[in-house]
Structures are given as structure tokens and as C-alpha cells.
Design an enzyme around this catalytic site. Structure first.
Site, PDB file in Angstrom:
ATOM      1  N   HIS A   1     -67.231  18.787   0.429  1.00  0.00           N
ATOM      2  CA  HIS A   1     -66.933  17.502   1.073  1.00  0.00           C
ATOM      3  C   HIS A   1     -66.518  17.769   2.512  1.00  0.00           C
ATOM      4  O   HIS A   1     -65.333  17.977   2.805  1.00  0.00           O
ATOM      5  CB  HIS A   1     -65.841  16.772   0.283  1.00  0.00           C
ATOM      6  CG  HIS A   1     -65.514  15.405   0.798  1.00  0.00           C
ATOM      7  ND1 HIS A   1     -64.853  14.458   0.039  1.00  0.00           N
ATOM      8  CD2 HIS A   1     -65.736  14.809   1.999  1.00  0.00           C
ATOM      9  CE1 HIS A   1     -64.698  13.347   0.742  1.00  0.00           C
ATOM     10  NE2 HIS A   1     -65.214  13.541   1.952  1.00  0.00           N
TER      11      HIS A   1
ATOM     12  N   HIS B   1     -67.883  16.319   6.488  1.00  0.00           N
ATOM     13  CA  HIS B   1     -68.807  15.514   7.309  1.00  0.00           C
ATOM     14  C   HIS B   1     -69.081  16.311   8.573  1.00  0.00           C
ATOM     15  O   HIS B   1     -68.122  16.642   9.298  1.00  0.00           O
ATOM     16  CB  HIS B   1     -68.178  14.167   7.663  1.00  0.00           C
ATOM     17  CG  HIS B   1     -67.769  13.378   6.459  1.00  0.00           C
ATOM     18  ND1 HIS B   1     -68.558  12.375   5.928  1.00  0.00           N
ATOM     19  CD2 HIS B   1     -66.672  13.452   5.651  1.00  0.00           C
ATOM     20  CE1 HIS B   1     -67.949  11.865   4.867  1.00  0.00           C
ATOM     21  NE2 HIS B   1     -66.810  12.506   4.671  1.00  0.00           N
TER      22      HIS B   1
ATOM     23  N   GLU C   1     -60.512   6.385  -2.433  1.00  0.00           N
ATOM     24  CA  GLU C   1     -59.726   6.944  -1.322  1.00  0.00           C
ATOM     25  C   GLU C   1     -58.730   5.853  -0.902  1.00  0.00           C
ATOM     26  O   GLU C   1     -57.529   6.004  -1.070  1.00  0.00           O
ATOM     27  CB  GLU C   1     -60.651   7.345  -0.164  1.00  0.00           C
ATOM     28  CG  GLU C   1     -59.917   7.953   1.034  1.00  0.00           C
ATOM     29  CD  GLU C   1     -60.835   8.268   2.220  1.00  0.00           C
ATOM     30  OE1 GLU C   1     -61.934   7.677   2.317  1.00  0.00           O
ATOM     31  OE2 GLU C   1     -60.438   9.087   3.075  1.00  0.00           O
TER      32      GLU C   1
ATOM     33  N   ASP D   1     -63.103  17.614   4.534  1.00  0.00           N
ATOM     34  CA  ASP D   1     -63.466  16.259   4.956  1.00  0.00           C
ATOM     35  C   ASP D   1     -63.870  16.213   6.439  1.00  0.00           C
ATOM     36  O   ASP D   1     -65.056  16.258   6.755  1.00  0.00           O
ATOM     37  CB  ASP D   1     -62.316  15.282   4.649  1.00  0.00           C
ATOM     38  CG  ASP D   1     -62.798  13.847   4.467  1.00  0.00           C
ATOM     39  OD1 ASP D   1     -64.019  13.607   4.525  1.00  0.00           O
ATOM     40  OD2 ASP D   1     -61.943  12.957   4.261  1.00  0.00           O
ATOM     41  N   ASP D   2     -62.895  16.100   7.338  1.00  0.00           N
ATOM     42  CA  ASP D   2     -63.158  16.024   8.783  1.00  0.00           C
ATOM     43  C   ASP D   2     -62.182  16.968   9.487  1.00  0.00           C
ATOM     44  O   ASP D   2     -61.220  16.533  10.122  1.00  0.00           O
ATOM     45  CB  ASP D   2     -62.970  14.582   9.274  1.00  0.00           C
ATOM     46  CG  ASP D   2     -63.889  13.616   8.537  1.00  0.00           C
ATOM     47  OD1 ASP D   2     -65.082  13.589   8.863  1.00  0.00           O
ATOM     48  OD2 ASP D   2     -63.415  12.920   7.616  1.00  0.00           O
TER      49      ASP D   2
HETATM   50  N1  HPA Z   1     -63.796   8.430   4.145  1.00  0.00           N
HETATM   51  C1  HPA Z   1     -64.782   7.590   4.410  1.00  0.00           C
HETATM   52  N2  HPA Z   1     -65.686   7.806   5.342  1.00  0.00           N
HETATM   53  C2  HPA Z   1     -65.614   8.931   6.037  1.00  0.00           C
HETATM   54  C3  HPA Z   1     -64.624   9.850   5.806  1.00  0.00           C
HETATM   55  C4  HPA Z   1     -63.663   9.586   4.796  1.00  0.00           C
HETATM   56  O1  HPA Z   1     -62.711  10.342   4.508  1.00  0.00           O
HETATM   57  N3  HPA Z   1     -64.834  10.856   6.677  1.00  0.00           N
HETATM   58  C5  HPA Z   1     -65.938  10.561   7.387  1.00  0.00           C
HETATM   59  N4  HPA Z   1     -66.409   9.387   7.006  1.00  0.00           N
HETATM   60 ZN    ZN Z   2     -65.243  12.117   3.405  1.00  0.00          ZN
END
Ligand code: HPA
Ligand code: ZN
Length: 339
Positions: free
Chosen positions: A17, A19, A200, A278-279
């Protein structure tokens, strides 16, 4: 309490996971903005980093989409992906399944080909240079409508062999998985894997929908599933993986303190939880920092860390032989570390 940061650093891991647009470090963003003659509304790297303070998912997404605007040429996508893969490989990530958001680019007039050619070239070069294995997951932006997702899938089909599945991200609340039922059905009929961000910020009902209507093979995040005991029982029964992202949860206020992160409760309930970044450029850490932060806050044991790393390989979209190879590497590492 034992310091497991060294153990975590050397541990063979999978990342499921991440992006790619969320790996855009301020230093690279400023450099590419200069190269492309794009102006950023920040004086410098420090000012940019200082802006990364979020009260919720939408606060983050506003900056995430703004940052993406800097990406324009094929080599920008190459540089972005190469920087991430170099860093991931340096953290002993042996396999990475990477989200990209085509609509964040094509809606600005960037050709799909530009995006995928840049990412793909970096993936192949990184596989050769660092021995990491990689895959791409095409993620639909859920704040846009299903017709736009359908057009995105159409546009991607000439490159069908370059991505293994579809995902669903962006603003969760008010955009339930049910909105994307038809495009997911079509993607699955094309042999694509399916995953979706759910639970989330959105309610447990969205996790149910992702399972029942999108027929996903993993849930991205899934934190709020814990509010629904029947849902937890189902996720355990189906051994449905959750791609959990501790630093993201903290920075987006999904948890108010890392000591209250639900990861241990997830493991104790029998859920197939994995740890991911994630990011990472926005949330203060890559996979190792995510493992370390949550290990320290919850006092996770070495066995729990090994379970989490193993879950990453078990939950990956790899064939059985590849999974066994990675799990054997994990075993050898643990044996050697115990000696
Ligand atoms: N959630 C939803 N969209 C996203 C996320 C996330 O954590 N990161 C990048 N796009
Ligand atoms: Zn994500």
C-alpha cells in the site's frame, strides 16, 4: 523493552500500500518544478514540508493533488518511481505493489502513455539494479464519477499487461464502493485483481460493500472494521488482508495517538494485517519507520513483527512459488538473527 529497529531494518518485507504520487519528496518536487518551470506556492523545501499538517484525509488530498501538478514529462514519472524504489530496496523491501492515480494526471492533459511509460521504465530498471520485484495497481479516484473511472480503464487497456489490478482511493466519505460496482466487475472480468480503500474514514458498511459489491481481495486500511464484530469475524474467516498504514493513520488523525493504534488488536483478533507506508513523503516515513513507530508505541514483540512481515508476502499478488521464496528468505533472516 527491546529495541527492534535494527531487526526491522534488515527484515525482508513486502509493501502493498504505497501511492507513487505520495512518495514525491519535497526536494524532488522543488527540483522538478524548476525543471518544468512550474511555480510552487512555497518559498523552499522547508516551507513545503512545514505545510504537511493535516486534520483529516481531505486536508492531505488537497496538497497531494497540488504536488502532482509538478509531474509533466515521462522522465518526471521515471525519477519519482526510481527514487521510491531505490529507497524501498534500501529498506529491504523485496516486493512492492504500487498504486498510481491516472486521473490525477490525465485530467491535467498528461497522456496516460507518458505516466505509464515513465513508471514502467523505472520499475524495470529498479528490478535489474536492486533485485526488487514490482507491480502496479491502477487506482480510481472515488470523488469522480463511475463514468470517468470507466473511461480511465478504457484508456489503460492498451497497457493491460503493465498493471495487475485496480484500486479505489481519494475522499472516502460520501463515495461508497457501491458507486464503482460496474467498473470493478469489468476490471475483474479482464482478469485484474481488485482492492479498495475502505474503513479509513468511512464506516464499516463501506468495508462490507468493498467485499460484497467490488469483490476485493484486500482491504486498504480497514481500521474502522473493528467497530463491527460480525465484520471482524468475517474478515478473519475469509483471511482477508488489511493493508494498514500506521504513520498515515496518525498524520490523518485516524488514530489520535500511536499508543492507541489498533494494529495489535487486529493481530490478536486473527486479522491478516500488514504494515505499509501509504504516502511516505507526506507522513514522515517509509516502511521501516512505520514498523518501528508502531512497534515502539505498542511494544510489539519480535514474533508479532515477523507475523506482520510474513503477512505482507502472503497477501501479495504473487504466485505460490514466489511467496514461498520470500517467506523462506524471511525465515532464514529470523533464524540468523536469533543465533
Ligand atoms: N486514502 C485515500 N486516498 C489516498 C490516500 C489515502 O490514504 N493516499 C493517497 N490517496
Ligand atoms: Zn492509501
Amino acid at each position: 523493552m527491546a529495541d527492534l529497529s535494527g531487526f526491522i531494518a534488515g527484515l525482508p518485507k513486502a509493501e502493498l500500500h504505497v501511492h507513487i504520487e505520495g512518495t514525491f519528496e519535497p526536494e524532488l518536487m522543488v527540483a522538478l518544478a524548476a525543471r518544468n518551470k512550474v511555480s510552487l506556492p512555497y518559498a523552499d523545501v522547508d516551507a513545503l514540508r512545514a505545510a504537511y499538517s493535516f486534520g483529516n484525509l481531505q486536508d492531505f488530498l488537497d496538497l497531494y493533488y497540488q504536488g502532482m501538478n509538478v509531474l509533466q514529462q515521462e522522465r518526471d514519472y521515471y525519477d519519482l518511481a526510481m527514487a521510491y524504489l531505490r529507497r524501498a530496496a534500501g529498506q529491504n523491501v523485496l516486493h512492492a505493489e504500487i498504486f498510481f492515480d491516472p486521473q490525477g494526471h490525465t485530467d491535467r492533459g498528461i497522456a496516460f502513455r507518458t505516466v505509464i511509460d515513465g513508471l514502467w521504465a523505472a520499475m524495470k530498471d529498479a528490478e535489474r539494479a536492486f533485485g526488487i520485484s514490482t507491480a502496479l495497481i491502477l487506482s480510481f479516484l472515488r470523488h469522480l464519477d463511475e463514468a470517468a473511472a470507466e473511461r480511465t480503464l478504457d484508456e489503460a487497456l492498451p497497457w493491460r499487461e503493465r498493471f495487475i489490478g485496480v484500486g479505489l482511493d481519494s475522499s472516502e466519505k460520501g463515495h461508497p464502493p457501491s458507486k464503482f460496482q460496474r467498473v470493478f466487475a469489468r476490471a475483474r472480468s479482464l482478469g485484474l485483481k481488485a482492492v479498495a480503500h475502505a474503513g479509513e474514514e468511512g464506516p464499516p458498511a463501506y468495508v462490507h460493500e468493498a467485499l460484497d459489491l467490488l469483490r476485493v481481495q484486500r482491504i486498504d486500511h480497514g481500521n474502522r472494521a473493528l467497530e463491527d464484530a460480525a465484520l471482524v469475524a468475517r474478515l478473519v474467516r475469509e483471511q482477508m488482508p488489511l493493508t494498514v498504514c500506521p504513520l498515515s493513520n496518525l498524520r490523518l488523525c485516524v488514530v489520535d495517538d500511536m499508543t492507541r493504534h489498533p494494529l495489535r488488536r487486529m493481530l490478536q483478533a486473527g486479522l491478516v494485517a500488514t504494515v505499509n507506508s501509504d504516502d511516505p513523503a507526506y507522513f514522515g516515513g517509509y516502511v521501516n519507520e512505520n514498523f518501528t513507530a508502531v512497534q515502539r508505541a505498542l511494544g510489539l514483540s519480535r514474533d508479532e513483527i515477523v507475523t506482520l512481515a510474513g503477512n505482507g508476502f502472503r497477501a501479495a499478488f504473487l504466485d505460490d512459488a514466489a511467496k514461498q521464496r520470500y517467506l523462506a528468505a524471511l525465515d532464514s533472516y529470523v533464524v540468523a538473527a536469533s543465533a
